[in-house]
Write a protein that holds these residues in place. Structure first.
Motif, PDB file in Angstrom:
ATOM      1  N   ARG A 229     -17.730 -23.115  22.460  1.00  0.00           N
ATOM      2  CA  ARG A 229     -18.465 -23.742  23.563  1.00  0.00           C
ATOM      3  C   ARG A 229     -19.923 -23.300  23.587  1.00  0.00           C
ATOM      4  O   ARG A 229     -20.770 -23.971  24.154  1.00  0.00           O
ATOM      5  N   TRP A 230     -20.214 -22.137  23.032  1.00  0.00           N
ATOM      6  CA  TRP A 230     -21.582 -21.615  22.996  1.00  0.00           C
ATOM      7  C   TRP A 230     -22.231 -21.633  24.368  1.00  0.00           C
ATOM      8  O   TRP A 230     -23.287 -22.222  24.571  1.00  0.00           O
ATOM      9  N   LYS A 231     -21.564 -21.010  25.340  1.00  0.00           N
ATOM     10  CA  LYS A 231     -22.229 -20.870  26.631  1.00  0.00           C
ATOM     11  C   LYS A 231     -22.101 -19.442  27.128  1.00  0.00           C
ATOM     12  O   LYS A 231     -21.136 -18.741  26.819  1.00  0.00           O
ATOM     13  N   CYS A 232     -23.088 -19.034  27.900  1.00  0.00           N
ATOM     14  CA  CYS A 232     -23.163 -17.659  28.380  1.00  0.00           C
ATOM     15  C   CYS A 232     -21.921 -17.327  29.209  1.00  0.00           C
ATOM     16  O   CYS A 232     -21.575 -18.067  30.123  1.00  0.00           O
ATOM     17  N   PRO A 233     -21.230 -16.210  28.897  1.00  0.00           N
ATOM     18  CA  PRO A 233     -20.038 -15.856  29.668  1.00  0.00           C
ATOM     19  C   PRO A 233     -20.359 -15.433  31.100  1.00  0.00           C
ATOM     20  O   PRO A 233     -19.461 -15.339  31.929  1.00  0.00           O
TER      21      PRO A 233
END
Ligand SMILES: [Zn+2]
Length: 321
Positions: A229-233
């Motif tokens: 997903r390549w999104k900030c956790p």
């Protein structure tokens, strides 16, 4: 982990799909696979060609700040060189009044067995009132070691930029004496993904929070799925590998605060000092975390939302740089 190459396939590499209310609409996308690329695709799993599709309205948002959900038009059927190729599509739910928002669909990896050298053809039929844009992307496999090297060598913040980021997380500085001064905040030294100590602290380039996550843990999570997903956790901002930034300010804190159990109290100007949580009932002075104002619109979740432990302030040794 597969990353898009800066290389386009000859022919139509992207295609707009207009919305249609009535009958299913049909779209033809033709593209060339050079013979050399075809043999590279067959020889190893290092490269692949993906078909991706997005809502046109999402592509109009500001680049780099909004992550686009991959989404096929409703009732998509797809033929690759005449062969029926199923796409992974979430069903559209109906709650009796509205069409409910769907979860994210998966891109399609074009089968190497069906691709051929020279001209290839995709025919897509769909019935969706909203316009979409699809694009063919050639991606290449990168190892965690390669990505780690790239991020550390090319995407490390300068000390001054890292300090400016820390200050910016406290919001605008007061312009006169009547303004409320932002209080100190407390951050932990643990990665929110692995819950172990940060080693290479990173954030996304559009993240507005102070806390970091660990580069290795992040890439390992990404590697465990076919389409990361390549999104900030921490705040869900887009965080592709090329959007990650190594935070040298937090790296400096990690060098100086070696106790893993420590939290660090950070002042609005970037000074910091370790504070050691005490076991309950130990008689230590009890301080409460002050919540800072949050201009990032919820971006500062993480340490600030954790239960407040009883803490005892460490000797007043402040560091700054
Ligand atoms: Zn973030």
């Amino acid at each position: 982990v597969y990353q898009a190459k800066q290389q386009y396939l000859p022919g139509a590499s992207s295609h707009a799909i207009a919305g249609s209310q009535a009958a299913p609409s049909s779209h033809t996308l033709e593209f060339d696979v050079p013979a050399a690329a075809q043999s590279a695709l067959r020889a190893s799993a290092a490269c692949r060609i993906e078909l991706r599709c997005f809502l046109a309205s999402e592509l109009c948002s500001e680049p780099g700040t909004t992550r686009r959900n991959h989404r096929w038009p409703l009732q998509t059927r797809l033929l690759l060189n005449g062969r029926e190729t199923p796409v992974s599509q979430q069903p559209q739910a109906w709650d009796g009044h509205h069409l409910k928002d769907r979860h994210e669909d998966l891109p399609l990896i074009l089968s190497q067995a069906v691709l051929r050298p020279g001209r290839n053809r995709i025919i897509m039929t769909a019935s969706d009132s909203q316009p979409h844009v699809c694009a063919l992307v050639m991606t290449e496999k990168r190892t965690i070691e390669q990505l780690t090297k790239q991020v550390r060598e090319e995407q490390t913040m300068s000390p001054s930029a890292a300090l400016e980021h820390v200050k910016a997380t406290f919001g605008p500085q007061p312009v006169d004496d009547d303004d409320v001064v932002a209080g100190a905040v407390r951050i932990g030294m643990l990665c929110p993904l692995s819950m172990s100590r940060l080693r290479i602290p990173v954030r996304g380039s559009s993240c507005r929070h102070l806390e970091c996550f660990d580069l290795s843990s992040y890439l390992e999570c990404a590697q465990s799925t076919a389409f990361p997903r390549w999104k900030c956790p921490l705040c869900s901002a887009p965080a592709r590998p090329d959007q990650l930034r190594v935070d040298v300010w937090t790296a400096r804190v990690l060098e100086q605060v070696t106790d893993t159990n420590c939290e660090v109290e950070v002042q609005p100007e970037g000074e910091f000092a370790p504070v050691t949580p005490q076991p309950e009932g130990s008689g230590g002075s009890v301080a409460r975390k002050r919540r800072r104002s949050n201009p990032g619109g919820g971006a500062g979740a993480g340490a600030g939302s954790a239960p407040t432990p009883a803490v005892q302030a460490a000797p007043p040794v402040a560091h700054s740089f």
